[in-house]
Design an enzyme around this catalytic site. Structure first.
Site, PDB file in Angstrom:
ATOM      1  N   SER A  58     -30.113 -44.807  20.629  1.00 39.29           N
ATOM      2  CA  SER A  58     -29.660 -43.430  20.817  1.00 39.29           C
ATOM      3  C   SER A  58     -30.794 -42.581  21.380  1.00 39.29           C
ATOM      4  O   SER A  58     -31.910 -42.607  20.864  1.00 39.29           O
ATOM      5  CB  SER A  58     -29.187 -42.817  19.497  1.00 39.29           C
ATOM      6  N   VAL A  63     -38.148 -43.020  19.361  1.00 41.76           N
ATOM      7  CA  VAL A  63     -38.589 -44.109  20.232  1.00 41.76           C
ATOM      8  C   VAL A  63     -37.750 -44.157  21.513  1.00 41.76           C
ATOM      9  O   VAL A  63     -38.281 -44.350  22.602  1.00 41.76           O
ATOM     10  CB  VAL A  63     -38.573 -45.469  19.488  1.00 41.76           C
ATOM     11  N   CYS A  64     -36.448 -43.950  21.394  1.00 38.80           N
ATOM     12  CA  CYS A  64     -35.581 -43.948  22.577  1.00 38.80           C
ATOM     13  C   CYS A  64     -35.950 -42.787  23.498  1.00 38.80           C
ATOM     14  O   CYS A  64     -35.959 -42.928  24.725  1.00 38.80           O
ATOM     15  CB  CYS A  64     -34.119 -43.847  22.168  1.00 38.80           C
ATOM     16  N   ASP A  65     -36.261 -41.644  22.906  1.00 39.27           N
ATOM     17  CA  ASP A  65     -36.695 -40.476  23.655  1.00 39.27           C
ATOM     18  C   ASP A  65     -37.976 -40.806  24.437  1.00 39.27           C
ATOM     19  O   ASP A  65     -38.046 -40.583  25.649  1.00 39.27           O
ATOM     20  CB  ASP A  65     -36.926 -39.323  22.675  1.00 39.27           C
TER      21      ASP A  65
END
Length: 171
Positions: A58, A63-65
């Site tokens: 997501s 971490v995805c950001d």
């Protein structure tokens, strides 16, 4: 649909992936996802491009950001023959909002929420969470997978340099 158990963890807890593992040399599986404007997108829409496919759980997680921002920064330095796509189960509206807030324009975000066809085709759908696991695939202009990294622990970042180097070698 095949299931793979014990391949990945989330904060040390084992999870199950749905779909067969994609390997280097495989023909890239097709997918049907939705872009931020609600238009359908498939692998064929990117024909003639080297693709870096970045699967993330997501965009609204740290971490995805970081991963998507990093690939966005790297995209500016790459040939126009390379496209970076970030895929998640986030709704297209959430992806568009996140991209606007983060200033992400070079990476295209695509939502697999409707059919989970990317997750199933690339063996990256987490059964217990109905999210995508963190993985990176590089697909050549010939439609063949040239690089694969499934992250064992989904809270870890991928090897950006290895994925980018694999893509650069193909142009």
């Amino acid at each position: 649909m095949s299931e793979r158990t014990g391949v990945i963890t989330f904060q040390g807890n084992p999870l199950t992936l749905i779909g067969a593992e994609v390997k280097v040399g495989d023909k890239a599986p097709d997918f049907s996802v939705t872009d931020n404007g609600l238009a359908p997108k498939t692998l064929a829409d990117y024909k003639g491009k080297v693709l870096i496919l970045s699967a993330v759980p997501s965009l609204d997680t740290p971490v995805c950001d970081m991963e998507t921002r990093r690939f966005n920064n790297e995209a500016a330095k790459l040939s126009d023959d390379i496209a970076i796509l970030t895929l998640s189960m986030d709704l297209p509206f959430a992806q568009a909002r996140w991209c606007g807030a983060a200033g992400v324009e070079a990476v295209k975000t695509l939502s697999d929420h409707k059919d989970a066809s990317f997750g199933e085709g690339y063996g990256s759908l987490i059964k217990e969470l109905r999210l995508l696991t963190r993985a990176v695939f590089v697909v050549g202009k010939d439609g063949v997978v040239k690089y694969v990294q499934y992250l064992k622990e989904i809270t870890e970042e991928p090897d950006y340099d290895a994925a980018l180097a694999a893509a650069k070698k193909l142009v």
